[in-house]
Design a protein around this motif. Structure first.
Motif, PDB file in Angstrom:
ATOM      1  N   SER A 202       0.855  -1.182   0.000  1.00  0.00           N
ATOM      2  CA  SER A 202       0.000   0.000   0.000  1.00  0.00           C
ATOM      3  C   SER A 202       0.892   1.233   0.000  1.00  0.00           C
ATOM      4  O   SER A 202       1.890   1.279   0.723  1.00  0.00           O
ATOM      5  N   ARG A 203       0.560   2.208  -0.822  1.00  0.00           N
ATOM      6  CA  ARG A 203       1.321   3.458  -0.899  1.00  0.00           C
ATOM      7  C   ARG A 203       0.402   4.619  -0.543  1.00  0.00           C
ATOM      8  O   ARG A 203      -0.772   4.634  -0.934  1.00  0.00           O
ATOM      9  N   THR A 204       0.939   5.607   0.179  1.00  0.00           N
ATOM     10  CA  THR A 204       0.167   6.795   0.539  1.00  0.00           C
ATOM     11  C   THR A 204       0.925   8.049   0.129  1.00  0.00           C
ATOM     12  O   THR A 204       2.081   8.235   0.509  1.00  0.00           O
ATOM     13  N   VAL A 205       0.257   8.873  -0.661  1.00  0.00           N
ATOM     14  CA  VAL A 205       0.792  10.173  -1.064  1.00  0.00           C
ATOM     15  C   VAL A 205       0.013  11.244  -0.311  1.00  0.00           C
ATOM     16  O   VAL A 205      -1.224  11.199  -0.262  1.00  0.00           O
ATOM     17  N   MET A 206       0.716  12.202   0.285  1.00  0.00           N
ATOM     18  CA  MET A 206       0.068  13.249   1.064  1.00  0.00           C
ATOM     19  C   MET A 206       0.380  14.621   0.479  1.00  0.00           C
ATOM     20  O   MET A 206       1.515  14.895   0.084  1.00  0.00           O
ATOM     21  N   VAL A 207      -0.657  15.451   0.409  1.00  0.00           N
ATOM     22  CA  VAL A 207      -0.502  16.838  -0.018  1.00  0.00           C
ATOM     23  C   VAL A 207      -0.849  17.720   1.175  1.00  0.00           C
ATOM     24  O   VAL A 207      -1.940  17.598   1.738  1.00  0.00           O
ATOM     25  N   ARG A 208       0.056  18.587   1.559  1.00  0.00           N
ATOM     26  CA  ARG A 208      -0.158  19.452   2.724  1.00  0.00           C
ATOM     27  C   ARG A 208      -0.596  20.848   2.298  1.00  0.00           C
ATOM     28  O   ARG A 208      -0.403  21.254   1.154  1.00  0.00           O
ATOM     29  N   ASP A 209      -1.186  21.570   3.254  1.00  0.00           N
ATOM     30  CA  ASP A 209      -1.641  22.951   3.031  1.00  0.00           C
ATOM     31  C   ASP A 209      -2.620  23.032   1.861  1.00  0.00           C
ATOM     32  O   ASP A 209      -2.485  23.852   0.945  1.00  0.00           O
ATOM     33  N   VAL A 210      -3.635  22.164   1.907  1.00  0.00           N
ATOM     34  CA  VAL A 210      -4.640  22.099   0.846  1.00  0.00           C
ATOM     35  C   VAL A 210      -5.959  22.640   1.387  1.00  0.00           C
ATOM     36  O   VAL A 210      -6.537  22.068   2.315  1.00  0.00           O
ATOM     37  N   ALA A 226      -7.150   7.319 -14.587  1.00  0.00           N
ATOM     38  CA  ALA A 226      -7.068   5.855 -14.675  1.00  0.00           C
ATOM     39  C   ALA A 226      -6.231   5.247 -13.556  1.00  0.00           C
ATOM     40  O   ALA A 226      -6.022   4.034 -13.545  1.00  0.00           O
ATOM     41  N   ILE A 227      -5.773   6.056 -12.587  1.00  0.00           N
ATOM     42  CA  ILE A 227      -4.855   5.508 -11.582  1.00  0.00           C
ATOM     43  C   ILE A 227      -5.581   4.867 -10.396  1.00  0.00           C
ATOM     44  O   ILE A 227      -4.959   4.220  -9.569  1.00  0.00           O
ATOM     45  N   GLU A 228      -6.886   5.046 -10.292  1.00  0.00           N
ATOM     46  CA  GLU A 228      -7.735   4.329  -9.337  1.00  0.00           C
ATOM     47  C   GLU A 228      -7.208   4.360  -7.902  1.00  0.00           C
ATOM     48  O   GLU A 228      -6.736   3.348  -7.374  1.00  0.00           O
ATOM     49  N   PRO A 229      -7.305   5.492  -7.223  1.00  0.00           N
ATOM     50  CA  PRO A 229      -6.921   5.521  -5.809  1.00  0.00           C
ATOM     51  C   PRO A 229      -7.854   4.653  -4.980  1.00  0.00           C
ATOM     52  O   PRO A 229      -9.047   4.535  -5.270  1.00  0.00           O
ATOM     53  N   THR A 230      -7.306   4.043  -3.945  1.00  0.00           N
ATOM     54  CA  THR A 230      -8.103   3.227  -3.033  1.00  0.00           C
ATOM     55  C   THR A 230      -8.868   4.100  -2.047  1.00  0.00           C
ATOM     56  O   THR A 230      -9.976   3.769  -1.633  1.00  0.00           O
ATOM     57  N   ALA A 242      -4.849  13.013   1.856  1.00  0.00           N
ATOM     58  CA  ALA A 242      -4.127  11.743   1.818  1.00  0.00           C
ATOM     59  C   ALA A 242      -4.737  10.853   0.743  1.00  0.00           C
ATOM     60  O   ALA A 242      -5.959  10.668   0.693  1.00  0.00           O
ATOM     61  N   VAL A 243      -3.876  10.302  -0.113  1.00  0.00           N
ATOM     62  CA  VAL A 243      -4.317   9.466  -1.232  1.00  0.00           C
ATOM     63  C   VAL A 243      -3.630   8.112  -1.109  1.00  0.00           C
ATOM     64  O   VAL A 243      -2.402   8.042  -1.011  1.00  0.00           O
ATOM     65  N   ARG A 244      -4.421   7.048  -1.137  1.00  0.00           N
ATOM     66  CA  ARG A 244      -3.881   5.702  -0.909  1.00  0.00           C
ATOM     67  C   ARG A 244      -4.040   4.835  -2.153  1.00  0.00           C
ATOM     68  O   ARG A 244      -5.041   4.934  -2.876  1.00  0.00           O
ATOM     69  N   PHE A 245      -3.044   3.962  -2.365  1.00  0.00           N
ATOM     70  CA  PHE A 245      -3.072   3.019  -3.481  1.00  0.00           C
ATOM     71  C   PHE A 245      -2.702   1.631  -2.960  1.00  0.00           C
ATOM     72  O   PHE A 245      -1.677   1.462  -2.307  1.00  0.00           O
ATOM     73  N   GLY A 251       2.631  -2.097  -9.341  1.00  0.00           N
ATOM     74  CA  GLY A 251       1.421  -1.364  -9.703  1.00  0.00           C
ATOM     75  C   GLY A 251       1.147  -0.201  -8.771  1.00  0.00           C
ATOM     76  O   GLY A 251       0.846   0.915  -9.219  1.00  0.00           O
ATOM     77  N   ALA A 252       1.241  -0.436  -7.459  1.00  0.00           N
ATOM     78  CA  ALA A 252       0.986   0.634  -6.496  1.00  0.00           C
ATOM     79  C   ALA A 252       2.028   1.736  -6.622  1.00  0.00           C
ATOM     80  O   ALA A 252       1.706   2.930  -6.526  1.00  0.00           O
ATOM     81  N   ALA A 253       3.291   1.349  -6.851  1.00  0.00           N
ATOM     82  CA  ALA A 253       4.354   2.345  -7.004  1.00  0.00           C
ATOM     83  C   ALA A 253       4.119   3.202  -8.244  1.00  0.00           C
ATOM     84  O   ALA A 253       4.304   4.432  -8.213  1.00  0.00           O
ATOM     85  N   ALA A 254       3.703   2.573  -9.346  1.00  0.00           N
ATOM     86  CA  ALA A 254       3.458   3.319 -10.578  1.00  0.00           C
ATOM     87  C   ALA A 254       2.284   4.276 -10.426  1.00  0.00           C
ATOM     88  O   ALA A 254       2.324   5.421 -10.898  1.00  0.00           O
ATOM     89  N   ARG A 255       1.235   3.831  -9.750  1.00  0.00           N
ATOM     90  CA  ARG A 255       0.070   4.701  -9.562  1.00  0.00           C
ATOM     91  C   ARG A 255       0.391   5.856  -8.623  1.00  0.00           C
ATOM     92  O   ARG A 255      -0.066   6.987  -8.827  1.00  0.00           O
TER      93      ARG A 255
END
Length: 411
Positions: A202-210, A226-230, A242-245, A251-255
């Motif tokens: 599982s991968r999590t990308v976070m964007v702050r100050d949004v 087409a990246i289909e976040p979970t 917070a965006v999770r894949f 596959g998770a790394a690419a998304r």
């Protein structure tokens, strides 16, 4: 066919309503712990009001139950009855805890793609509360994973639908009937569930100050791609998205990489420890602590900046702290109110509920500081479907024995 409407007012002869009968003659409260479906049928066929209990994680959801003389605990119905890894199905009793079931499935490289904050809750209780976590965006709620159900109704009737075959559509959809009923229609005795392969990572990308506008814009960009976040979750006052894949390692790394190229602002991909810590704190924030008040709001999809501003204003005026989490793609908000006293909590509930209802949404109480119930209702304005809800209740529980008062004042 839907039968006559249920009369929400208690009868004069109902025990404990102060208007009839001898209070001293009322039976003492008792608890029953059945271990089989037949035992469960006998337990709920008792005289008087009945409260169904799992692990007790949602006993405060909705309005307080009135005069429940019998508590039926599902602690004795906590087994896996049949797991068929090759068929990707599992048959369980309603009292099994979700975390216990997930651990057993993991031994076979499988899981339920379902992540409510209350992982220690029973599977039957989770269906009855209609609860779901951030991964609902990709996998839906628990009812989408149910392919068979056995329920016991207040009159002792045992009803079954579906089975181990995913395409089996025989019988009424009992899971959808029970979903969100809060134990007022029947008891979930057994479920057959569709399981999935356990994701490699599982991968999590976070964007702050949004802020709200940016969070909504980024959410729409992600969900239309087409990246289909979970999962996509926004938190206030921290203002993080917070965006999770989930998926295979590659596959998770690419998304996640695609998401980083699509998103703007202060970006970071969390390592495994940071991601685990974030999602654990997110779950704890939703559940909250004794003395807190927790509101759940449902609106149209998106983040309404007016609702966020209103909550901040009402909280500041009342002298409390309000922590908000939002699932922008589904329009679900959870608010945790801490600090000050019951009067301040009730003011925030009443005022923010008015703002939510003004845009066509609704707010329920999941937890409240002691004393709040005397000042504000657990449910707000009744939905347009309330008459149908009353008729369904009247059909399945005409004597109002199961969790009486849970949906007060609606019925």
């Amino acid at each position: 066919m839907v039968g006559p409407s249920f009369d929400p007012s208690p009868s004069d002869s109902a025990p404990g309503n102060g208007s009839g009968g001898d209070a001293a003659a009322a039976p003492a409260p008792r608890s029953i712990t059945p271990t089989t479906v037949k035992d469960l049928r006998d337990a709920v066929s008792t005289v008087g009001a009945v409260l169904i209990r799992g692990t007790g994680t949602a006993t405060t959801w909705g309005a307080p139950v009135r005069d429940a003389r019998t508590t039926v605990s599902l602690a004795g119905m906590d087994r896996v009855l049949d797991h068929r890894p090759a068929d990707m199905t599992v048959h369980v009793q309603g009292g099994i805890r979700l975390d216990v079931l997930q651990a057993e499935l993991a031994e076979h490289g499988q899981w339920l793609p379902y992540d409510p904050a209350r992982s220690e809750a029973t599977i039957g209780g989770l269906l009855a509360t209609g609860d779901a976590g951030p991964r609902r965006l990709a996998y839906g709620s628990l009812r989408e994973l149910v392919i068979g159900a056995t329920m016991v109704f207040p009159d002792g009737a045992i009803a079954k639908s579906g089975g181990h075959v995913i395409k089996n559509v025989a019988g009424y959809d009992l899971a959808k009937l029970c979903h969100g009923s809060l134990g007022t229609l029947g008891v979930v005795a057994e479920l057959v569930l569709r399981v999935h392969p356990l994701p490699q990572t599982s991968r999590t990308v976070m964007v702050r100050d949004v802020d709200t506008a940016a969070a909504q814009q980024l959410t729409w960009a992600l969900t239309r791609s087409a990246i289909e976040p979970t999962a996509v979750e926004w938190c206030e006052p921290e203002q993080v998205l917070a965006v999770r894949f989930d998926g295979t390692a590659d596959g998770a790394a690419a998304r996640a990489a695609s998401a980083r190229s699509m998103l703007t602002g202060s970006l970071a991909e969390l390592d495994a420890g940071e991601a685990h810590s974030f999602w654990e704190s997110h779950a704890a924030r939703v559940v909250a602590e004794p003395g807190d008040t927790v509101l759940r709001a449902a609106t149209r999809p998106g983040i309404d900046p007016g609702l966020v501003r209103a909550l901040s204003m009402f909280a500041e005026f009342a002298g409390v702290k309000a922590l908000l989490t939002c699932s922008p793609a589904t329009g679900a908000y959870t608010v945790r109110v801490t600090g000050a006293d019951a009067k301040a909590h009730a003011e925030v509930v009443k005022n923010w509920r008015g703002s939510v209802e003004a845009v066509g949404g609704f707010v329920m109480l999941r937890r409240r500081r002691p004393g709040v119930d005397a000042m504000v209702e657990s449910w707000g304005r009744a939905p347009g479907s309330v008459e149908v809800m009353r008729r369904v209740k009247g059909n399945f529980d005409p004597e109002n024995r199961f969790a009486p008062g849970r949906f007060a004042p609606w019925f």
